[in-house]
Design a protein around this motif. Structure first.
Motif, PDB file in Angstrom:
ATOM      1  N   GLU A  23      61.745  87.355  37.450  1.00 29.47           N
ATOM      2  CA  GLU A  23      60.694  87.693  36.483  1.00 29.47           C
ATOM      3  C   GLU A  23      59.476  86.783  36.652  1.00 29.47           C
ATOM      4  O   GLU A  23      58.331  87.213  36.484  1.00 29.47           O
ATOM      5  N   GLN A  24      59.715  85.536  37.017  1.00 25.30           N
ATOM      6  CA  GLN A  24      58.633  84.561  37.182  1.00 25.30           C
ATOM      7  C   GLN A  24      58.040  84.580  38.582  1.00 25.30           C
ATOM      8  O   GLN A  24      57.192  83.747  38.907  1.00 25.30           O
ATOM      9  N   LYS A  25      58.508  85.514  39.418  1.00 22.74           N
ATOM     10  CA  LYS A  25      58.037  85.643  40.800  1.00 22.74           C
ATOM     11  C   LYS A  25      58.237  84.342  41.590  1.00 22.74           C
ATOM     12  O   LYS A  25      57.406  83.950  42.411  1.00 22.74           O
ATOM     13  N   ARG A  26      59.377  83.711  41.328  1.00 28.50           N
ATOM     14  CA  ARG A  26      59.745  82.485  42.046  1.00 28.50           C
ATOM     15  C   ARG A  26      61.026  82.697  42.849  1.00 28.50           C
ATOM     16  O   ARG A  26      61.694  81.741  43.223  1.00 28.50           O
ATOM     17  N   LEU A  27      61.355  83.957  43.113  1.00 29.14           N
ATOM     18  CA  LEU A  27      62.572  84.292  43.835  1.00 29.14           C
ATOM     19  C   LEU A  27      62.227  84.991  45.145  1.00 29.14           C
ATOM     20  O   LEU A  27      61.433  85.932  45.171  1.00 29.14           O
ATOM     21  N   VAL A  28      62.825  84.503  46.226  1.00 28.20           N
ATOM     22  CA  VAL A  28      62.686  85.139  47.541  1.00 28.20           C
ATOM     23  C   VAL A  28      64.037  85.780  47.856  1.00 28.20           C
ATOM     24  O   VAL A  28      65.041  85.077  48.014  1.00 28.20           O
ATOM     25  N   GLU A  29      64.092  87.099  47.924  1.00 34.49           N
ATOM     26  CA  GLU A  29      65.341  87.809  48.163  1.00 34.49           C
ATOM     27  C   GLU A  29      65.398  88.311  49.602  1.00 34.49           C
ATOM     28  O   GLU A  29      64.521  89.047  50.045  1.00 34.49           O
ATOM     29  N   GLU A  30      66.428  87.908  50.312  1.00 36.00           N
ATOM     30  CA  GLU A  30      66.603  88.262  51.717  1.00 36.00           C
ATOM     31  C   GLU A  30      67.847  89.119  51.911  1.00 36.00           C
ATOM     32  O   GLU A  30      68.752  89.117  51.074  1.00 36.00           O
ATOM     33  N   ALA A  31      67.882  89.829  53.021  1.00 38.04           N
ATOM     34  CA  ALA A  31      69.001  90.728  53.298  1.00 38.04           C
ATOM     35  C   ALA A  31      70.267  89.982  53.693  1.00 38.04           C
ATOM     36  O   ALA A  31      71.373  90.496  53.521  1.00 38.04           O
ATOM     37  N   ASP A  32      70.122  88.778  54.225  1.00 40.34           N
ATOM     38  CA  ASP A  32      71.296  88.024  54.677  1.00 40.34           C
ATOM     39  C   ASP A  32      70.987  86.532  54.681  1.00 40.34           C
ATOM     40  O   ASP A  32      69.860  86.100  54.409  1.00 40.34           O
ATOM     41  N   ALA A  33      72.014  85.737  55.009  1.00 39.33           N
ATOM     42  CA  ALA A  33      71.861  84.282  54.997  1.00 39.33           C
ATOM     43  C   ALA A  33      70.897  83.810  56.079  1.00 39.33           C
ATOM     44  O   ALA A  33      70.229  82.777  55.913  1.00 39.33           O
ATOM     45  N   ALA A  34      70.805  84.540  57.187  1.00 39.26           N
ATOM     46  CA  ALA A  34      69.855  84.162  58.235  1.00 39.26           C
ATOM     47  C   ALA A  34      68.423  84.269  57.714  1.00 39.26           C
ATOM     48  O   ALA A  34      67.570  83.421  58.002  1.00 39.26           O
ATOM     49  N   GLY A  35      68.137  85.317  56.933  1.00 41.59           N
ATOM     50  CA  GLY A  35      66.815  85.465  56.341  1.00 41.59           C
ATOM     51  C   GLY A  35      66.508  84.330  55.383  1.00 41.59           C
ATOM     52  O   GLY A  35      65.369  83.834  55.327  1.00 41.59           O
ATOM     53  N   VAL A  36      67.515  83.890  54.627  1.00 36.94           N
ATOM     54  CA  VAL A  36      67.343  82.752  53.724  1.00 36.94           C
ATOM     55  C   VAL A  36      67.011  81.492  54.510  1.00 36.94           C
ATOM     56  O   VAL A  36      66.104  80.733  54.151  1.00 36.94           O
ATOM     57  N   ALA A  37      67.742  81.246  55.590  1.00 40.37           N
ATOM     58  CA  ALA A  37      67.491  80.056  56.411  1.00 40.37           C
ATOM     59  C   ALA A  37      66.073  80.059  56.969  1.00 40.37           C
ATOM     60  O   ALA A  37      65.405  79.018  56.985  1.00 40.37           O
ATOM     61  N   ARG A  38      65.607  81.218  57.391  1.00 42.50           N
ATOM     62  CA  ARG A  38      64.242  81.294  57.932  1.00 42.50           C
ATOM     63  C   ARG A  38      63.203  81.073  56.840  1.00 42.50           C
ATOM     64  O   ARG A  38      62.158  80.465  57.079  1.00 42.50           O
ATOM     65  N   ALA A  39      63.494  81.552  55.626  1.00 37.64           N
ATOM     66  CA  ALA A  39      62.573  81.317  54.504  1.00 37.64           C
ATOM     67  C   ALA A  39      62.481  79.829  54.189  1.00 37.64           C
ATOM     68  O   ALA A  39      61.391  79.310  53.908  1.00 37.64           O
ATOM     69  N   LEU A  40      63.604  79.130  54.255  1.00 36.96           N
ATOM     70  CA  LEU A  40      63.595  77.689  54.011  1.00 36.96           C
ATOM     71  C   LEU A  40      62.867  76.961  55.134  1.00 36.96           C
ATOM     72  O   LEU A  40      62.110  76.013  54.892  1.00 36.96           O
ATOM     73  N   ARG A  41      63.078  77.401  56.365  1.00 36.84           N
ATOM     74  CA  ARG A  41      62.425  76.753  57.504  1.00 36.84           C
ATOM     75  C   ARG A  41      60.910  76.884  57.427  1.00 36.84           C
ATOM     76  O   ARG A  41      60.172  75.954  57.776  1.00 36.84           O
ATOM     77  N   LEU A  42      60.443  78.029  56.935  1.00 39.14           N
ATOM     78  CA  LEU A  42      59.005  78.277  56.826  1.00 39.14           C
ATOM     79  C   LEU A  42      58.397  77.660  55.568  1.00 39.14           C
ATOM     80  O   LEU A  42      57.176  77.671  55.404  1.00 39.14           O
ATOM     81  N   GLY A  43      59.231  77.140  54.672  1.00 36.46           N
ATOM     82  CA  GLY A  43      58.731  76.555  53.442  1.00 36.46           C
ATOM     83  C   GLY A  43      58.363  77.574  52.381  1.00 36.46           C
ATOM     84  O   GLY A  43      57.708  77.237  51.388  1.00 36.46           O
ATOM     85  N   ILE A  44      58.801  78.838  52.571  1.00 33.62           N
ATOM     86  CA  ILE A  44      58.532  79.880  51.580  1.00 33.62           C
ATOM     87  C   ILE A  44      59.302  79.589  50.296  1.00 33.62           C
ATOM     88  O   ILE A  44      58.865  79.926  49.201  1.00 33.62           O
ATOM     89  N   ALA A  45      60.467  78.965  50.438  1.00 33.54           N
ATOM     90  CA  ALA A  45      61.277  78.553  49.296  1.00 33.54           C
ATOM     91  C   ALA A  45      61.771  77.137  49.556  1.00 33.54           C
ATOM     92  O   ALA A  45      61.851  76.696  50.716  1.00 33.54           O
ATOM     93  N   GLN A  46      62.082  76.423  48.479  1.00 34.40           N
ATOM     94  CA  GLN A  46      62.518  75.030  48.611  1.00 34.40           C
ATOM     95  C   GLN A  46      64.034  74.894  48.731  1.00 34.40           C
ATOM     96  O   GLN A  46      64.532  73.874  49.209  1.00 34.40           O
ATOM     97  N   ALA A  47      64.771  75.893  48.272  1.00 32.13           N
ATOM     98  CA  ALA A  47      66.227  75.776  48.269  1.00 32.13           C
ATOM     99  C   ALA A  47      66.869  77.148  48.187  1.00 32.13           C
ATOM    100  O   ALA A  47      66.200  78.159  47.970  1.00 32.13           O
ATOM    101  N   SER A  48      68.183  77.150  48.358  1.00 26.96           N
ATOM    102  CA  SER A  48      68.977  78.366  48.169  1.00 26.96           C
ATOM    103  C   SER A  48      70.241  77.988  47.411  1.00 26.96           C
ATOM    104  O   SER A  48      70.572  76.802  47.272  1.00 26.96           O
ATOM    105  N   VAL A  49      70.944  78.991  46.917  1.00 30.05           N
ATOM    106  CA  VAL A  49      72.252  78.777  46.300  1.00 30.05           C
ATOM    107  C   VAL A  49      73.219  79.777  46.922  1.00 30.05           C
ATOM    108  O   VAL A  49      73.015  80.986  46.848  1.00 30.05           O
TER     109      VAL A  49
END
Length: 261
Positions: A149-175
């Protein structure tokens, strides 16, 4: 041993009434694909159960988000692997196979980490990258909904997409469970260098929870659900599921994220 052998023989004789449709999505060492050939922990488990329970499993590759929609719509017989979630109970019967614990995953060791999901949500500078469709309990689901709701969520299709988002600095962390994240880095050559940067921190709201398989209430007959319930339950009870994890991961790497059910 004789009792177990007797149960196995009874399942094989009864078997499933029809072929079991199992769409699966790649997820680290748990599920992988080489073309159309499925590999990893859970496809191996299904092949073993095919022999012991007398069931034929038809495995096919689909994206994770589509897989969830298929199961909810009654277009898939099994959802595996899947965390226990009250929202899925109306669609499927859950059989626990293993216990998992999600944690906060970061690539930076300098930034102070939130100690809870509540603290993470309160920190307006935090963006979280998650795998679409993952669930680790009501606290996780609530935090994800708020961040979306706060537009602070990056949703990826898989864990590889999450890792790339973290590498690019698009997000600071994952759970997610550290084992899923680490095994994804191991299997993706361009992400392997990130292994030495991974930082895992516990979150107060996220304890141990069950992960396993959902048997569709919409597609499977009661007889087939009974056969599959017994087969999966026996695989967990005898320790075979835990053995498959230990055979697949480096020694000592599962502590804190996966344990026997």
């Amino acid at each position: 041993m004789c009792a177990i052998a007797g149960l196995t023989a009874a399942w094989a004789e009864a078997g499933c009434q029809r072929s079991i449709d199992v769409p699966m999505a790649p997820i680290g060492l748990s599920v992988s694909f080489d073309g159309e050939r499925a590999g990893g922990i859970y496809p191996t488990l299904l092949r073993e159960l095919a022999a012991s329970a007398g069931c034929e499993f038809q495995i096919r590759r689909v994206p994770r988000a589509r897989l969830l929609k298929m199961f909810e719509a009654g277009e898939a017989d099994l959802l595996i692997p899947a965390s226990a979630s009250p929202a899925r109970e109306q669609d499927g019967e859950f059989v626990p196979l293993i216990q998992v614990r999600a944690s906060l995953l970061m690539l930076s060791r300098e930034r102070p980490a939130p100690r809870s999901l509540a603290e993470l949500v309160a920190r307006s500078d935090y963006r979280l990258a998650v795998v679409r469709g993952f669930s680790f309990g009501t606290a996780y689901d609530g935090a994800v909904a708020t961040l979306r709701e706060q537009k602070r969520l990056v949703e990826e299709a898989d864990a590889a997409g999450v890792a790339r988002a973290l590498r690019l600095g698009i997000a600071q962390a994952s759970v997610m469970t550290a084992s899923i994240f680490v095994s994804t880095l191991i299997t993706e050559p361009d992400l392997a260098p990130l292994l030495k940067q991974v930082r895992s921190e516990p979150l107060e709201e996220l304890g141990w929870s069950e992960s396993g398989v959902y048997l569709s209430r919409l597609r499977l007959s009661e007889a087939d659900r009974r056969t599959l319930r017994q087969a999966f339950g026996q695989a967990a009870k005898t320790g075979r599921v835990w053995q498959l994890f230990n055979d697949s991961y480096p020694p000592g790497s599962l502590g804190g994220s996966i344990r026997p059910n």
